[in-house]
Structures are given as C-alpha cells and as structure tokens.
Scaffold this motif. Structure first.
Motif, PDB file in Angstrom:
ATOM      1  N   UNK A 297      65.754 -20.987  11.374  1.00 62.31           N
ATOM      2  CA  UNK A 297      65.018 -22.143  11.863  1.00 62.31           C
ATOM      3  C   UNK A 297      63.672 -22.012  11.805  1.00 62.31           C
ATOM      4  N   UNK A 298      63.224 -20.862  11.810  1.00 64.23           N
ATOM      5  CA  UNK A 298      61.629 -20.685  11.821  1.00 64.23           C
ATOM      6  C   UNK A 298      61.157 -20.732  10.548  1.00 64.23           C
ATOM      7  N   UNK A 299      61.966 -20.298   9.449  1.00 72.13           N
ATOM      8  CA  UNK A 299      61.631 -20.595   8.150  1.00 72.13           C
ATOM      9  C   UNK A 299      61.570 -21.941   7.664  1.00 72.13           C
ATOM     10  N   UNK A 300      62.693 -22.766   8.387  1.00 74.84           N
ATOM     11  CA  UNK A 300      62.520 -24.126   7.870  1.00 74.84           C
ATOM     12  C   UNK A 300      61.166 -24.948   8.691  1.00 74.84           C
ATOM     13  N   UNK A 301      60.927 -24.410   9.741  1.00 70.38           N
ATOM     14  CA  UNK A 301      59.817 -25.061  10.531  1.00 70.38           C
ATOM     15  C   UNK A 301      58.701 -24.825   9.925  1.00 70.38           C
ATOM     16  N   UNK A 302      58.193 -23.571   9.351  1.00 75.50           N
ATOM     17  CA  UNK A 302      57.063 -23.343   8.366  1.00 75.50           C
ATOM     18  C   UNK A 302      57.076 -24.029   7.016  1.00 75.50           C
ATOM     19  N   UNK A 327      66.329  -6.498  24.743  1.00 69.45           N
ATOM     20  CA  UNK A 327      65.373  -6.564  23.819  1.00 69.45           C
ATOM     21  C   UNK A 327      65.105  -7.752  23.257  1.00 69.45           C
ATOM     22  N   UNK A 328      65.558  -9.254  23.969  1.00 71.37           N
ATOM     23  CA  UNK A 328      65.518 -10.180  23.512  1.00 71.37           C
ATOM     24  C   UNK A 328      64.032 -10.861  22.985  1.00 71.37           C
ATOM     25  N   UNK A 329      63.396 -10.735  24.490  1.00 72.73           N
ATOM     26  CA  UNK A 329      61.905 -11.330  24.359  1.00 72.73           C
ATOM     27  C   UNK A 329      60.949 -10.455  23.469  1.00 72.73           C
ATOM     28  N   UNK A 330      61.255  -9.264  23.324  1.00 74.99           N
ATOM     29  CA  UNK A 330      60.458  -8.594  22.159  1.00 74.99           C
ATOM     30  C   UNK A 330      60.832  -9.139  20.857  1.00 74.99           C
ATOM     31  N   UNK A 331      62.136  -9.184  20.434  1.00 76.25           N
ATOM     32  CA  UNK A 331      62.611  -9.601  19.356  1.00 76.25           C
ATOM     33  C   UNK A 331      61.875 -10.967  19.036  1.00 76.25           C
ATOM     34  N   UNK A 332      61.892 -11.987  19.922  1.00 73.31           N
ATOM     35  CA  UNK A 332      61.730 -13.141  19.570  1.00 73.31           C
ATOM     36  C   UNK A 332      59.932 -13.120  19.503  1.00 73.31           C
ATOM     37  N   UNK A 333      59.540 -12.508  20.191  1.00 68.57           N
ATOM     38  CA  UNK A 333      57.901 -12.382  20.054  1.00 68.57           C
ATOM     39  C   UNK A 333      57.416 -11.778  18.774  1.00 68.57           C
ATOM     40  N   UNK A 334      58.178 -10.814  18.297  1.00 65.74           N
ATOM     41  CA  UNK A 334      58.139 -10.455  16.729  1.00 65.74           C
ATOM     42  C   UNK A 334      58.307 -11.468  15.660  1.00 65.74           C
ATOM     43  N   UNK A 335      59.334 -12.132  15.837  1.00 69.05           N
ATOM     44  CA  UNK A 335      59.674 -13.022  15.074  1.00 69.05           C
ATOM     45  C   UNK A 335      58.653 -14.287  14.917  1.00 69.05           C
ATOM     46  N   UNK A 336      58.133 -14.637  16.015  1.00 68.95           N
ATOM     47  CA  UNK A 336      57.235 -15.686  15.993  1.00 68.95           C
ATOM     48  C   UNK A 336      55.824 -15.230  15.332  1.00 68.95           C
ATOM     49  N   UNK A 337      55.559 -14.122  15.669  1.00 68.98           N
ATOM     50  CA  UNK A 337      54.461 -13.536  15.108  1.00 68.98           C
ATOM     51  C   UNK A 337      54.541 -13.224  13.633  1.00 68.98           C
ATOM     52  N   UNK A 338      55.754 -12.904  13.205  1.00 65.13           N
ATOM     53  CA  UNK A 338      55.813 -12.609  11.700  1.00 65.13           C
ATOM     54  C   UNK A 338      55.695 -13.855  10.819  1.00 65.13           C
ATOM     55  N   UNK A 339      56.171 -15.287  11.662  1.00 70.31           N
ATOM     56  CA  UNK A 339      55.980 -16.357  10.863  1.00 70.31           C
ATOM     57  C   UNK A 339      54.894 -17.218  11.069  1.00 70.31           C
ATOM     58  N   UNK A 340      53.871 -16.489  12.147  1.00 68.01           N
ATOM     59  CA  UNK A 340      52.802 -17.183  12.502  1.00 68.01           C
ATOM     60  C   UNK A 340      52.963 -18.533  13.061  1.00 68.01           C
TER      61      UNK A 340
END
Length: 492
Positions: A297-302, A327-340
């Motif tokens: 989903x994040x790949x598609x959004x970008x 670990x859910x919040x930390x994982x989603x924060x990391x994914x959002x940062x990774x995709x900018x």
C-alpha cells in the motif's frame, strides 16, 4: 442385562425421566452383584476421579478418547465425543483480567460436569475449550446426541456471576458418535471428527451446534491444503492488496482508497478473502499479512505521487491479533519513515468489536500510539458491534465507517433513512467524519450526500482493483470531475 443399563440411564438422565433414573439407581447395586466382575468392564478407565485432572493437553485428550473407545468396544456399546468452545472467554480475559477468566473457566467445567453421568468424562483442553466423552451406552442415536449437546450448551450459556459482574457466554459445540466413524478408528480420529464439527459450527455463527459428517472430512482436507498454499502465497507475492476508491461527497474527488487483500492463486484464480483470512488467522500469519499489505500500500501510494495522481490517503485493515503486537507502532513508524510518507496519509481501520472488547491494555495503547504518530483511525463496520459513546470518546477515532446494512435501500426505505440520519447526527455531535460503505446505486450516493455523509465507497462507485488499474481509473475520474465543473460554468 447390564448392557441395557447405560442406555436406560442415559435416557432417564438426559431426557428427564427422574423416576426411571431413581429405580435404576436402587436396582443397579443388586444387578452388579449378580453380574459379578462384568460390571467393572463397563466402567470407563478414564474417569475424572481416577485421573484427578481438570486440564489436559492434546496428547492427554487423545488418550482419554482412546480409553473411552476401548471401554465401549469391550462392552459392545457406543460412545460419543463433544468439543465445546466458550467464545467470549478470551475477550473477557483481556477486558476483566485473567482472574475473572479463570473463575469462569472453572465454573464452566463444573457446570458441564453436573450435566454428565458418573460414567461420562468432562475436562478442559484449552483456555476456552472443553472435551466431553460419553460413557458406554447401548444406543446413542443422533437425537440423543443432540439432546446432550443442548443440555451442555444451556449449562455453559447460563449467566455467570463473578466479582466483576454478570457475564454472558455463548457456546459452539461439535460432536461425533462412534457409529459415524469407520471400523477401527482410534481416539485421535474421534477427537479430530468432533473438532472438525466444532470448526464448522463456529463458521456458522454463535451458539451453533454441528454433528460430524463425512463431507466435513473433505472440507477439512481442503482447508489444510489451503493453509499450506497460503504460506507459499505470502512468500511468492500472490497475496496483494487491491484498492477501492473513496469519494468526498462535497467535491466528488477521490478522498482515499482502501487496501483489500486479494489472493491471486495460480490454479484457483482469485480466492475470496472470506476463504483465506480465517485459516490465515489460525496459522498465526496475520502479522505477516498486514506487513505485506502495508508495504504494498505504501509503495502504491508513493507510486501514485510520482505519477501526479492526487490521492490523499490509503486505509489498511488491522485485526485484533495484529493490534495486540507490542511492536506495531514502532514498525509502522519505521515503514512510514522508510517510504518518506506523512503519517496522516495512512488510515488504520479497526473493527468496532475490537474497540468494544479492548477498552484498555495493549490494543488501546497501540491505537492511541498510532493516533499520536499522526495516522487516522477509522472505526470499521460501525453499527454492527457494541461500541458505546464512551468508548468512542476514549479512543482517538477520526472517522466512522457506516456498515452496508445501514446504507442499503436508503433511497427507497423511510425507516432505513431515519436510522442512517440518526447515525450521521451522532457522528456530527461527536465531531467525527463519516464514510458509508457498500454504496451500490446513484440514488444511495445522492441521498448520502444530501444527508451530510462525508465520504462514500462501494461497487456503485468502483470495485476493488490493482494499483495500476487504479491509476487509470483516477485519471478518468479526474477528467469527469473537471468536465462537470466546466459544464457548470458554461451553464451559468
């Protein structure tokens, strides 16, 4: 003569024949004295008193079933196996704590045992699961087995009082009689048949009861095959999200998309989510699925951003299992940062039942943490669960997703329209956005806009589609909106 006593006892006890049962009780010692040692052969070797156990593991359960089968066959009689699941115990444990749950578990076991004869066996085989094995009886037809299931179910579903209040449980039951199994079947097969019947009962809603049948074996094998395929599907990228557009009723523009899991099976074609989400949860793979869907989903959004497509937000569903991941919040924060990506462009969809069952604890902390991160929280299937207004205020919900059952026929049904208007009024007073799901006609779409619903989604607008197809659909829809706007100016 003694061969008839279990059957007569069964009928007297389960069918309510107290007089018959009393007569048998008075005469049985004399009959056993006459019969000598033959009476010992009829007593099941796995009695509760002999075992002294309330909770047994899977191996222990199979051994108990083997013993009961052996006792029945030795006496040339029959037996039956029941597996009972008290559905709400896990939720009560999360809501009221393990002490309350354990009190209820013990109470349920006591109630089950009061429904049984001395020759029967009742034990717990899991946090919310119980096993009942009926002592040898001459005749255990389906009617008698159903009568037993009814008594067991009513015992479990009787309101239960604890220090934390009155609790109501529902029980699903699966059972199998020895006569339904092939000759030579062992305890493991008897237990598996009852558990298969239980799974079928659970698939048919609360308080369902099912007897095992040969057809269930084929269904179970297909389910096991599906589970093995799921693991490969996740590894090979066969399970991916398709996206369904959501429109703003004020502007007509795309306000977001919902990511919906689709399995593109190489042989079966598109496998419906209803067929694989349950087995996926059973296999403990929901976290893996959510990680896959989120990354796609994040790949598609970008990618849509790179194409210049204006798509404000993508919504991703999270189950109760996933929301219990510390670990859910930390994982989603990391994914959002990774995709900018800005966290505000990700909406987390949570079922109303999850909020109702989880007013505090790790689920509540995760929802709060995701909101503080900047993600939007959508309350899914609103109106079908038990979330109170207090719960809505306690959780940081941004938008109510109104279930299709409240949207259907609103352009033709006055009562349905009043119900929907009341929900929209509640959301307005609570300062929450609204999105109507399952919009299937232009009439429903138009009336929702008139009533003040903020967003709409459904087959009447667009069906879920792959990311590449959504790009084409979004461009076409933008041209339609622009054309309608230009037409409005020229008309003026």
């Amino acid at each position: 003569m003694l061969a008839f006593l279990p059957a007569l006892s069964l009928a007297g006890f389960w069918m309510g024949g107290e007089a018959v049962l009393l007569m048998l009780s008075l005469s049985m010692p004399l009959l056993y004295m006459v019969a000598g040692d033959r009476g010992a052969a009829l007593a099941p070797t796995g009695s509760v008193a002999a075992l002294g156990a309330d909770l047994v593991d899977a191996q222990g359960a199979q051994e108990l079933a083997d013993r009961m089968l052996h006792a029945a066959r030795e006496a040339e009689l029959s037996t039956a196996c029941y597996v009972i699941e008290a559905a709400e115990l896990d939720a009560l444990a999360r809501h009221f704590g393990q002490d309350t749950a354990e009190t209820l578990r013990e109470l349920m076991l006591r109630r089950i045992r009061t429904m049984l004869r001395r020759e029967d066996l009742g034990v717990r085989i899991g946090d919310a699961r119980y096993l009942v094995l009926l002592g040898p009886a001459l005749r255990l037809d389906l009617e008698t087995q159903l009568a037993v299931a009814d008594r067991l179910q009513r015992a479990v579903e009787e309101p239960a009082e604890t220090a934390t209040g009155t609790h109501y449980l529902t029980a699903c039951i699966g059972f199998c009689g020895l006569s339904r199994l092939p000759d030579g079947s062992d305890g493991a097969q008897l237990l598996e048949a009852a558990q298969t019947a239980l799974a079928d009962a659970q698939a048919n809603g609360p308080s369902a009861v099912r007897a095992w049948s040969v057809g269930m074996r084929a269904e179970r094998r297909a389910r096991v095959s599906l589970l093995s395929d799921i693991d490969r599907a996740l590894a090979n990228g066969q399970i991916q999200p398709w996206y369904q557009p959501q429109l703003c009723t004020s502007t007509g523009r795309i306000s977001g998309v919902e990511a919906l899991a689709r399995w593109l099976h190489p042989e079966r074609g598109i496998v419906p989510p209803a067929d694989f989400l349950g087995p996926l949860d059973e296999a403990g793979q929901m976290d893996r699925l959510s990680e896959t869907i989120l990354q796609h989903a994040l790949t598609a959004l970008r990618g849509w951003d790179a194409e210049g497509i204006d798509l404000p937000r993508v919504s991703v569903n999270f189950s109760a299992t996933e929301l219990r991941n510390p670990q859910l919040v930390a994982r989603i924060r990391w994914e959002l940062d990774r995709f900018g990506l800005d966290p505000r462009r990700l909406a987390i969809e949570v079922l109303e039942t999850v909020i109702a069952e989880s007013p505090e604890g790790i689920v509540a902390r995760n929802i709060l943490g995701l909101s503080e991160l900047g993600c939007h929280i959508d309350l899914d299937d609103f109106g079908t669960g038990h979330a109170s207004i207090t719960a809505l205020r306690r959780f940081p919900v941004h938008r109510l997703k109104i279930d299709r059952s409240f949207v259907s026929r609103i352009d033709r049904d006055e009562e349905q329209r009043r119900m929907l208007a009341a929900i929209l009024g509640l959301a307005d007073r609570l300062d929450l956005e609204t999105l109507a799901e399952g919009v299937e006609s232009a009439g429903e779409h138009a009336l929702l806009a008139q009533l003040g619903c903020d967003h709409v989604q459904g087959f009447g607008i667009a069906r879920p589609m792959p990311a590449a197809h959504l790009s084409e659909w979004a461009r076409s829809h933008a041209r339609e909106i622009a054309g309608a706007r230009d037409l409005g100016r020229s008309s003026g």
